[in-house]
Design an enzyme around this catalytic site. Structure first.
Site, PDB file in Angstrom:
ATOM      1  N   SER A   6       0.922  -1.121   0.051  1.00 19.88           N
ATOM      2  CA  SER A   6       0.073   0.129   0.037  1.00 19.88           C
ATOM      3  C   SER A   6       0.857   1.269  -0.195  1.00 19.88           C
ATOM      4  O   SER A   6       1.758   1.359   1.018  1.00 19.88           O
ATOM      5  CB  SER A   6      -0.929   0.228   1.044  1.00 19.88           C
ATOM      6  OG  SER A   6      -1.543   1.255   1.359  1.00 19.88           O
ATOM      7  N   HIS A  31      -1.003  -1.341  -4.132  1.00 18.13           N
ATOM      8  CA  HIS A  31      -2.260  -0.915  -3.772  1.00 18.13           C
ATOM      9  C   HIS A  31      -2.380   0.724  -3.418  1.00 18.13           C
ATOM     10  O   HIS A  31      -1.621   1.190  -2.938  1.00 18.13           O
ATOM     11  CB  HIS A  31      -2.520  -1.689  -2.348  1.00 18.13           C
ATOM     12  CG  HIS A  31      -3.768  -1.359  -1.736  1.00 18.13           C
ATOM     13  ND1 HIS A  31      -4.881  -2.256  -2.223  1.00 18.13           N
ATOM     14  CD2 HIS A  31      -4.057  -0.749  -0.666  1.00 18.13           C
ATOM     15  CE1 HIS A  31      -6.056  -1.841  -1.308  1.00 18.13           C
ATOM     16  NE2 HIS A  31      -5.602  -0.821  -0.582  1.00 18.13           N
ATOM     17  N   ASP A  33      -4.720   3.739  -2.277  1.00 20.96           N
ATOM     18  CA  ASP A  33      -6.009   4.121  -1.520  1.00 20.96           C
ATOM     19  C   ASP A  33      -6.513   5.580  -1.707  1.00 20.96           C
ATOM     20  O   ASP A  33      -5.684   6.461  -1.508  1.00 20.96           O
ATOM     21  CB  ASP A  33      -5.311   4.069  -0.088  1.00 20.96           C
ATOM     22  CG  ASP A  33      -5.195   2.667   0.714  1.00 20.96           C
ATOM     23  OD1 ASP A  33      -6.140   1.809   0.217  1.00 20.96           O
ATOM     24  OD2 ASP A  33      -3.909   2.273   0.892  1.00 20.96           O
ATOM     25  N   MET A  35      -9.241   8.482  -1.471  1.00 12.97           N
ATOM     26  CA  MET A  35      -9.841   8.733  -0.350  1.00 12.97           C
ATOM     27  C   MET A  35     -10.626  10.202  -0.600  1.00 12.97           C
ATOM     28  O   MET A  35      -9.660  11.150  -1.186  1.00 12.97           O
ATOM     29  CB  MET A  35      -9.236   8.952   1.045  1.00 12.97           C
ATOM     30  CG  MET A  35      -8.719   7.730   1.522  1.00 12.97           C
ATOM     31  SD  MET A  35      -7.794   7.936   2.985  1.00 12.97           S
ATOM     32  CE  MET A  35      -6.895   6.486   3.050  1.00 12.97           C
ATOM     33  N   HIS A  64      -8.106   1.136  -4.578  1.00 18.54           N
ATOM     34  CA  HIS A  64      -9.084   0.890  -3.567  1.00 18.54           C
ATOM     35  C   HIS A  64      -9.697   2.057  -3.301  1.00 18.54           C
ATOM     36  O   HIS A  64      -9.267   3.075  -2.681  1.00 18.54           O
ATOM     37  CB  HIS A  64      -8.357   0.233  -2.247  1.00 18.54           C
ATOM     38  CG  HIS A  64      -9.330   0.359  -1.076  1.00 18.54           C
ATOM     39  ND1 HIS A  64      -8.834   0.325   0.095  1.00 18.54           N
ATOM     40  CD2 HIS A  64     -10.852   0.189  -0.855  1.00 18.54           C
ATOM     41  CE1 HIS A  64      -9.856   0.103   1.210  1.00 18.54           C
ATOM     42  NE2 HIS A  64     -11.093   0.197   0.454  1.00 18.54           N
ATOM     43  N   MET A  66     -12.129   4.575  -1.750  1.00 18.52           N
ATOM     44  CA  MET A  66     -13.035   5.040  -0.554  1.00 18.52           C
ATOM     45  C   MET A  66     -13.518   6.356  -0.584  1.00 18.52           C
ATOM     46  O   MET A  66     -13.266   7.311   0.048  1.00 18.52           O
ATOM     47  CB  MET A  66     -11.963   5.056   0.759  1.00 18.52           C
ATOM     48  CG  MET A  66     -11.506   3.570   1.220  1.00 18.52           C
ATOM     49  SD  MET A  66     -10.168   3.869   2.279  1.00 18.52           S
ATOM     50  CE  MET A  66      -8.709   3.682   0.860  1.00 18.52           C
ATOM     51  N   MET A 135     -12.050  -5.069   4.907  1.00 20.18           N
ATOM     52  CA  MET A 135     -11.341  -4.001   5.738  1.00 20.18           C
ATOM     53  C   MET A 135     -11.359  -4.655   6.901  1.00 20.18           C
ATOM     54  O   MET A 135     -12.469  -4.897   7.953  1.00 20.18           O
ATOM     55  CB  MET A 135     -12.199  -2.720   5.802  1.00 20.18           C
ATOM     56  CG  MET A 135     -12.081  -1.883   4.356  1.00 20.18           C
ATOM     57  SD  MET A 135     -10.564  -1.744   3.439  1.00 20.18           S
ATOM     58  CE  MET A 135      -9.653  -0.940   5.077  1.00 20.18           C
ATOM     59  N   GLY A 143      -1.689   2.186   9.755  1.00 19.55           N
ATOM     60  CA  GLY A 143      -1.043   2.045  10.905  1.00 19.55           C
ATOM     61  C   GLY A 143      -1.899   1.674  12.037  1.00 19.55           C
ATOM     62  O   GLY A 143      -1.627   1.873  13.278  1.00 19.55           O
ATOM     63  N   ASP A 173      -7.199  -6.177   4.158  1.00 17.52           N
ATOM     64  CA  ASP A 173      -6.746  -4.699   4.362  1.00 17.52           C
ATOM     65  C   ASP A 173      -6.584  -3.922   5.666  1.00 17.52           C
ATOM     66  O   ASP A 173      -7.795  -3.808   5.868  1.00 17.52           O
ATOM     67  CB  ASP A 173      -7.098  -3.922   3.073  1.00 17.52           C
ATOM     68  CG  ASP A 173      -6.520  -2.388   3.049  1.00 17.52           C
ATOM     69  OD1 ASP A 173      -5.762  -2.238   3.562  1.00 17.52           O
ATOM     70  OD2 ASP A 173      -7.255  -1.747   1.899  1.00 17.52           O
TER      71      ASP A 173
HETATM   72  C1  DX5 Z   1      -6.763   1.980   5.011  1.00 19.10           C
HETATM   73  C2  DX5 Z   1      -6.307   1.709   3.648  1.00 19.10           C
HETATM   74  C3  DX5 Z   1      -5.134   0.591   3.694  1.00 19.10           C
HETATM   75  C4  DX5 Z   1      -3.955   1.023   4.589  1.00 19.10           C
HETATM   76  C5  DX5 Z   1      -3.306  -0.237   5.210  1.00 19.10           C
HETATM   77  O1  DX5 Z   1      -7.887   2.771   4.720  1.00 19.10           O
HETATM   78  O2  DX5 Z   1      -7.276   1.037   2.991  1.00 19.10           O
HETATM   79  O3  DX5 Z   1      -4.699  -0.012   2.487  1.00 19.10           O
HETATM   80  O4  DX5 Z   1      -2.791   1.542   3.664  1.00 19.10           O
HETATM   81  O5  DX5 Z   1      -2.504   0.428   6.093  1.00 19.10           O
HETATM   82  P1  DX5 Z   1      -1.775  -0.624   7.161  1.00 19.10           P
HETATM   83  O6  DX5 Z   1      -1.009  -1.890   6.477  1.00 19.10           O
HETATM   84  O7  DX5 Z   1      -0.672   0.274   7.899  1.00 19.10           O
HETATM   85  O8  DX5 Z   1      -2.986  -0.877   8.143  1.00 19.10           O
HETATM   86 ZN    ZN Z   2      -6.836   0.081   0.941  1.00 14.99          ZN
END
Ligand code: DX5
Ligand code: ZN
Length: 214
Positions: A6, A31, A33, A35, A64, A66, A135, A143, A173
């Site tokens: 990610s 990956h 993300d 948002m 992904h 969001m 999720m 984190g 994830d």
């Molecule tokens: C969170 C994201 C994840 C995120 C995961 O909303 O969808 O892809 O990067 O990060 P870690 O592996 O640090 O939980």
């Molecule tokens: Zn993600």
């Protein structure tokens, strides 16, 4: 198993450098993300940044989304060269239509579930999805700690996929490290997403190699 690294946990000031070592690593997918500050309480990166990321990545792109109304951006995501576009069940009023349009655009279609959404709601839509993204944290931030109830969801989803004779992939994830990664694989996951566990490690390449051996 497949591993998706990610980009959310990367050093955003030096993205090219980050993507170059990811290209050389054993990770399977990159990956991304995306948002919008509405579906999740955070903003990440948009198309101008993603175009540059896509230009230097040699790994398949795992997007992904969001965001609310992700169906508005199917052609923009396809134009980036994305292989898999995943939208949230909770963000799609017409999920069947959205997944169908993603496939018609030439991408694999994924559907993601927030931690509170039971996998049983996928009963009638599963054949339209190439992948389900569970999720295992509340989406929006890297984190966070893995929510252990996700393991039961993975097991129930795996059973549903097998009962229907489908080959839908299960991606997980949030909060994935070597320990939770092992647990999710045992529960039936096919694809692990990891951000912090890789980028906060002093030796990210070796963490990726260890995850690939799970
Ligand atoms: C969170 C994201 C994840 C995120 C995961 O909303 O969808 O892809 O990067 O990060 P870690 O592996 O640090 O939980
Ligand atoms: Zn993600």
């Amino acid at each position: 198993m497949l591993l998706a690294t990610s980009l959310l946990s990367a050093d955003f000031l030096h993205l090219e450098r980050e993507i170059e070592w990811i290209n050389r690593s054993e990770t399977d997918w990159l990956h991304l993300d995306i948002m919008d500050g509405v579906f999740v309480p955070n903003l990440s990166f948009g198309f101008p940044v993603l175009k540059n990321v896509a230009a230097v990545s040699s790994k398949p792109l795992d997007a992904h989304l969001m965001i609310v109304e992700p169906q508005k951006f199917i052609s923009e995501v396809r134009d980036l060269g994305v292989s898999l576009m995943t939208v949230h069940y909770e963000a799609c009023l017409h999920l069947h239509s959205t997944l169908t349009k993603i496939r018609q655009a030439g991408m694999k279609a994924g559907v993601s579930l927030n931690p509170h959404t039971p996998v049983e709601i996928l009963e009638d839509i599963l054949p339209e999805a190439d992948l389900v993204l569970i999720m295992s944290v509340n989406p929006g931030f890297g984190g966070q700690s893995f929510i252990s109830q996700s393991l039961d969801k993975i097991r129930r989803l795996k059973a549903m996929i097998q009962r229907k004779g489908l080959s839908t992939l299960i991606e997980v994830d949030g909060g994935i490290n070597l320990e939770t990664g092992q647990q999710t694989i045992e529960a039936g996951a096919d694809v692990l997403v990891a951000g912090n566990a890789i980028f906060k490690s002093p030796d990210p390449i070796s963490i990726i190699r260890k995850m690939k051996q799970l």
